[in-house]
Scaffold this active site. Structure first.
Site, mmCIF file in Angstrom:
data_model
loop_
_atom_site.group_PDB
_atom_site.id
_atom_site.type_symbol
_atom_site.label_atom_id
_atom_site.label_comp_id
_atom_site.label_asym_id
_atom_site.label_seq_id
_atom_site.Cartn_x
_atom_site.Cartn_y
_atom_site.Cartn_z
ATOM 1 N N LYS A 113 -3.994 55.720 -64.540
ATOM 2 C CA LYS A 113 -5.089 54.977 -63.945
ATOM 3 C C LYS A 113 -5.788 55.337 -64.796
ATOM 4 O O LYS A 113 -6.498 55.666 -64.962
ATOM 5 C CB LYS A 113 -4.040 55.142 -62.473
ATOM 6 C CG LYS A 113 -5.036 53.513 -61.532
ATOM 7 C CD LYS A 113 -4.810 54.115 -60.183
ATOM 8 C CE LYS A 113 -5.162 52.954 -59.072
ATOM 9 N NZ LYS A 113 -4.518 53.143 -58.118
ATOM 10 N N CYS A 174 -1.800 48.720 -59.179
ATOM 11 C CA CYS A 174 -2.907 48.819 -58.104
ATOM 12 C C CYS A 174 -4.254 48.182 -57.837
ATOM 13 O O CYS A 174 -4.276 47.057 -58.836
ATOM 14 C CB CYS A 174 -2.550 49.877 -57.438
ATOM 15 S SG CYS A 174 -3.088 49.190 -55.914
ATOM 16 N N SER A 359 -0.182 50.085 -17.535
ATOM 17 C CA SER A 359 -1.001 49.206 -16.063
ATOM 18 C C SER A 359 -0.961 48.131 -15.398
ATOM 19 O O SER A 359 -1.248 48.484 -14.479
ATOM 20 C CB SER A 359 -2.737 49.424 -17.066
ATOM 21 O OG SER A 359 -2.730 48.777 -17.902
ATOM 22 N N ASP A 363 -3.817 45.411 -22.602
ATOM 23 C CA ASP A 363 -3.689 46.538 -23.556
ATOM 24 C C ASP A 363 -2.153 47.472 -23.659
ATOM 25 O O ASP A 363 -1.761 46.991 -24.594
ATOM 26 C CB ASP A 363 -4.674 47.117 -23.853
ATOM 27 C CG ASP A 363 -5.655 46.672 -24.005
ATOM 28 O OD1 ASP A 363 -5.956 45.662 -25.031
ATOM 29 O OD2 ASP A 363 -7.239 47.436 -23.655
HETATM 30 N N1 LIG Z 1 -2.053 51.992 -13.402
HETATM 31 C C1 LIG Z 1 -1.677 53.022 -14.462
HETATM 32 N N2 LIG Z 1 -0.979 52.829 -14.624
HETATM 33 C C2 LIG Z 1 -0.189 53.665 -16.039
HETATM 34 N N3 LIG Z 1 -1.303 53.222 -16.658
HETATM 35 C C3 LIG Z 1 -2.140 53.368 -16.874
HETATM 36 C C4 LIG Z 1 -3.043 52.619 -14.976
HETATM 37 N N4 LIG Z 1 -4.652 52.730 -15.759
HETATM 38 C C5 LIG Z 1 -4.272 52.594 -17.054
HETATM 39 N N5 LIG Z 1 -3.523 53.308 -17.595
HETATM 40 C C6 LIG Z 1 -3.450 53.894 -18.953
HETATM 41 O O1 LIG Z 1 -4.675 54.256 -19.397
HETATM 42 C C7 LIG Z 1 -5.156 53.266 -20.708
HETATM 43 C C8 LIG Z 1 -6.426 52.784 -20.181
HETATM 44 O O2 LIG Z 1 -6.653 52.061 -19.246
HETATM 45 P P1 LIG Z 1 -8.191 51.174 -18.847
HETATM 46 O O3 LIG Z 1 -8.236 51.145 -17.244
HETATM 47 O O4 LIG Z 1 -8.709 51.343 -19.574
HETATM 48 O O5 LIG Z 1 -7.396 49.883 -19.495
HETATM 49 P P2 LIG Z 1 -7.245 49.174 -20.992
HETATM 50 O O6 LIG Z 1 -7.726 49.683 -21.521
HETATM 51 O O7 LIG Z 1 -8.476 47.833 -20.366
HETATM 52 O O8 LIG Z 1 -5.592 48.914 -21.064
HETATM 53 P P3 LIG Z 1 -4.195 47.823 -20.384
HETATM 54 O O9 LIG Z 1 -4.867 46.639 -20.554
HETATM 55 O O10 LIG Z 1 -3.447 47.989 -20.796
HETATM 56 O O11 LIG Z 1 -4.858 47.993 -18.604
HETATM 57 C C9 LIG Z 1 -4.497 52.052 -19.923
HETATM 58 O O12 LIG Z 1 -3.841 51.303 -20.947
HETATM 59 C C10 LIG Z 1 -2.689 52.731 -19.905
HETATM 60 O O13 LIG Z 1 -2.147 53.465 -21.211
HETATM 61 N N1 LIG Z 2 -3.548 52.311 -54.341
HETATM 62 C C1 LIG Z 2 -4.311 51.266 -54.574
HETATM 63 O O1 LIG Z 2 -5.114 51.233 -56.295
HETATM 64 C C2 LIG Z 2 -4.764 50.568 -53.429
HETATM 65 C C3 LIG Z 2 -6.155 49.826 -53.977
HETATM 66 C C4 LIG Z 2 -6.167 47.921 -53.598
HETATM 67 N N2 LIG Z 2 -7.535 47.786 -53.116
HETATM 68 C C5 LIG Z 2 -5.411 48.159 -52.296
HETATM 69 O O2 LIG Z 2 -5.940 47.957 -50.986
HETATM 70 O O3 LIG Z 2 -4.609 46.928 -51.932
#
Ligand SMILES: Nc1ncnc2c1ncn2[C@@H]1O[C@H](COP(=O)(O)OP(=O)(O)OP(=O)(O)O)[C@@H](O)[C@H]1O
Ligand SMILES: NC(=O)CC[C@H](N)C(=O)O
Ligand SMILES: Nc1ncnc2c1ncn2[C@@H]1O[C@H](COP(=O)(O)OP(=O)(O)OC[C@H]2O[C@@H]([n+]3cccc(C(=O)O)c3)[C@H](O)[C@@H]2O)[C@@H](O)[C@H]1O
Length: 714
Positions: A113, A174, A359, A363
């Site tokens: 390369k 690549c 939760s 997320d």
């Molecule tokens: N009541 C709950 N039960 C289970 N897991 C929880 C609970 N609250 C929070 N969590 C976990 O902790 C993570 C972070 O909580 P946070 O309150 O910051 O929520 P978030 O980042 O907004 O995510 P989400 O949208 O899932 O609530 C969550 O994504 C979840 O995995």
């Molecule tokens: N392995 C490589 O050379 C990858 C680099 C290239 N810029 C890519 O993201 O596809």
């Protein structure tokens, strides 16, 4: 007409899995030959796998690569086809990232390369030396295991091209395609008709487009056939390589492989007319440049790519069938890329499934839906009879080897391998608890609903017993520090519980093995540091850690209809809330965006400017004054920019312990591989912020000028 059948492939190689990698390479060669191909190209460094990283510095990696090449050279199935195979090699004590061109048990040449990938996720210069002797080769002395097989002692090593009786083949590796002066330009002018590109190119949202445009462009002006091969899957790292091998002819894509697939080997072939390449090169201005081109050394291989058949009447010919390239939308990319990565991670870690703390927020919901998407892909592949997928599914679900189990329903399969848990406290609402339960039901996952107040109370009691102090929430007269500590203890205990349940739930269900804990912190929360260090963000792997909140919401809206999950609508409508403090006096729940002091949309803008556009505080302010100046005053923008940099800086330490997540977003703040920065900052940015303030004072306030948004509002 001069028809040749050529093959490229996407292989799901795994770093240091020499045995598996060999089998996949051989399978691709066998398939290529069965379709009549006389040339086959595979992905970059396919023998050891691309993601060996510092293992490339080990002599073992190079030795074992030679051993595998020896097996390929000896394999009867690899005869009667020219193969372009990737492996690392030591030449005069320096390591090179090479392509080895083999034919009928002999090595024709080795092409190192020349232009390395060394940005973002790539560190090739750490292991490899670029070959900078252009159009120049040196004899490479072969190791004895190869000499015994091929009878050769030296082969050309360097920048040369391969001439067969009927055409000329040139290698491009690549990143070389991504450079302004790509080798295909000079090679094409010097008569190379077929270009092979072996890549290890990772998936990033909205990136495939760029790759396809470059591939089309490579033969648009100069004519030619372009064979693009790529690594596919998770080869042991944070990257998902997204395959999409393809073939282009004279600037048009004529064959395309899949971007997201659970299949370990995918071969794409096309039968193309070399005469079409020659016809495209009759343009006189091109001929004038060709006449001036510096010649490449030609290494001769005694074969014809047309198989000596001349005009083949009735042969399937792809020339006329240029295809409309199918791109996935970003929502589809989120549904499929991380799902494929999760599948590789699960089967390769030999664990029994995944576990997520669910939760009722968006997320952890998105994380769960990605697992469901994985189950859908598994069922589709199993129903197509893909043996590897069926075997992996049987092993991880604890079915005996001779079982007849074939995944046929995504919900049923999800129930076997996916577990969720709602961990409620006195601050949890009925709505989030119900949403979590309903989602689990809709996707079929094994759900646990528990209350953890006793555990939280025990911690608080222990603290009070030891210190004689009882922290209180702000609404109860406590300080902000007390309130934060009371929130963080709930969040952290969830992480401890998650690991306990992940370890023991299969046992509870009478199964063997343990579960991998999934995290669900998105890219924006990491950038802002808006999460508790070592809470549920500290997991084994995180499928959404590289995705912005805005894209996640779009993905959930897409999955609602595409996966027929009406329950997802309620997640989209809900205001993101942590539910860690007592409900406000007017019954207003905690809100993420209010607490962060910025919206998720703004965070995406900051993230992109900081990482992609390489802005410091002052540079970001300058850009935003232009972009946001019609609705915010310079002083307001200054306040926002300073607030972002302050919060980013004080929380940057959290990036050092970020849960590994599949890389997807070009503004990812992942400290470990992608976004290398200090983690102890002077978060006051005294000089930088002063410069912003000075400028904000003297700049005109466009927001209040007639016709602008703010003036209209007033
Ligand atoms: N009541 C709950 N039960 C289970 N897991 C929880 C609970 N609250 C929070 N969590 C976990 O902790 C993570 C972070 O909580 P946070 O309150 O910051 O929520 P978030 O980042 O907004 O995510 P989400 O949208 O899932 O609530 C969550 O994504 C979840 O995995
Ligand atoms: N392995 C490589 O050379 C990858 C680099 C290239 N810029 C890519 O993201 O596809
Ligand atoms: N420079 C440095 N280098 C290394 N470590 C450093 C450090 N500075 C602090 N630390 C450590 O980090 C700790 C502070 O971090 P941490 O414990 O995480 O606590 P902290 O960041 O102070 O608080 C958590 C944040 O997340 C928010 N939150 C909490 C819960 C849920 C949600 C949600 O998403 O809904 C949001 C909450 O509002 C708050 O802004 C310090 O106690 C110290 O141990």
């Amino acid at each position: 007409m001069h028809l040749v059948t050529v093959a490229t492939c996407s292989l799901n190689q795994w770093a240091l899995d020499f045995t598996g990698n060999y089998e996949r390479i051989m399978k691709s060669i066998t398939i290529a030959k069965s379709r009549g191909a006389t040339l086959r190209v595979g992905p970059e460094l396919e023998i050891p796998g691309y993601g060996c990283l510092d293992h490339f510095l080990e002599g073992d990696t190079i030795l074992h690569s030679w051993e595998i090449l020896a097996k390929i050279l000896q394999n009867e199935d690899a005869r009667d086809i020219v193969c372009d195979i990737g492996m690392p090699m030591t030449h005069k004590n320096s390591n090179y990232n090479c392509r080895v061109i083999i034919h009928n048990g002999k090595i024709a040449m080795i092409r190192p390369k020349m232009w390395m990938a060394n940005d973002g996720n790539y560190r090739e210069l750490r292991y490899f030396t670029p070959w900078h002797k252009h159009r120049h080769t040196e004899p490479h002395s072969l190791p004895s295991i190869i000499r015994k097989i091929t009878g050769q002692t030296v082969v050309p090593f360097g920048d040369a091209v391969v001439a067969t009786e009927d055409t000329v083949i040139g290698v491009e590796l690549c990143e070389e395609l991504f450079t302004p002066a790509s080798p295909h330009i000079q090679m094409g002018l010097d008569g190379v008709e077929i270009f092979t590109n072996s890549s290890a190119s990772h998936h990033e949202l909205r990136k495939l487009n760029k790759r396809v445009e470059l591939i089309k462009e490579a033969t648009a002006k100069n004519g030619g056939i372009y064979l693009y091969a790529n690594q596919q899957g998770c080869d042991g790292d944070r990257l998902y390589y997204d395959g999409a091998c393809m073939i282009a002819l004279n600037g048009r894509i004529v064959a395309q492989g899949s971007q997201f697939s659970l299949s370990d080997v995918e071969v794409v072939t096309a039968t193309l007319d070399l005469q079409a390449v020659r016809a495209a090169r009759t343009q006189s201005s091109r001929r004038m440049q060709a006449a001036q081109s510096e010649p490449y050394e030609r290494v001769w291989v005694d074969t014809r790519l047309d198989g000596g058949m001349g005009i083949r009447v009735g042969e399937e010919e792809s020339k006329a069938k240029s295809i409309e390239f199918k791109y996935n939308t970003p929502e589809e990319e989120i549904a499929l890329g991380p799902a494929c990565w999760l599948w590789d991670y699960l089967r390769r870690s030999r664990q029994a499934g995944y576990f997520v703390p669910l939760s009722g927020g968006i997320d952890s919901c998105a994380t769960s839906v990605i697992v469901y998407s994985m189950s859908r892909l598994v069922v589709q592949a199993a129903q197509r009879g893909e043996e590897q997928v069926i075997a992996d599914a049987r092993r991880m679900t604890g079915e005996p080897d001779d079982s007849t189990y074939v995944p046929s329903d995504p919900r049923e399969f999800t129930n076997r391998i996916f577990h969720s848990c709602y961990m409620g406290t006195e601050h949890s609402s009925v709505e989030t608890r119900k949403r979590a339960k309903d989602l689990a039901e809709a996707i079929g996952c094994y759900h646990v609903d528990l209350n953890m107040d006793t555990v939280v109370s025990a911690m608080k009691a222990l603290f009070t017993m030891t210190t004689n102090k009882a922290p209180r929430f702000e609404s109860q007269g406590g300080t902000a520090r007390e309130s934060l500590a009371l929130q963080n203890i709930q969040a952290r205990l969830r992480m401890v519980l998650a690991y306990m349940f992940a370890q023991l739930l299969p046992w509870v269900r009478g199964k063997t093995g343990g579960l991998l804990v999934l995290g669900s912190a998105n890219v924006d929360e990491s950038l802002r540091g808006y999460y508790t260090k070592y809470d549920c963000s500290a997991a084994d792997v995180n499928p959404i850690g590289g995705i912005s909140k805005t894209d996640l919401k779009k993905f959930i809206a897409y999955a609602q209809t595409e996966f027929d999950l009406p329950i997802l609508g309620s997640f989209l409508d809900a205001i993101p809330t942590a539910e860690l403090i007592p409900m406000g006096q007017d019954n207003v729940a905690q809100s993420d965006e209010v607490e962060m002091g910025m919206t998720y949309e703004e965070l995406s803008v900051y993230g992109r400017l900081r990482k992609v556009e390489k802005c410091g505080p002052y540079g970001m302010f300058g850009k935003l004054v232009i972009d946001w100046g019609s609705f915010l005053s310079p002083v307001e923008i200054a306040t926002k920019v300073k607030h972002f940099f302050f919060t980013h800086a004080i929380n940057r330490h959290k990036m050092t312990t970020l849960t590994p997540s599949v890389h997807l977003e070009e503004y990812s703040p992942d400290d470990n591989r992608f976004d290398l920065r200090p983690f102890l900052y002077n978060s006051r940015f005294e000089h930088q912020f002063n410069r912003i303030d000075q400028l904000a004072e003297v700049l005109p306030n466009r927001a209040t000028q007639p016709g602008n948004d703010k003036a209209k509002q007033d």
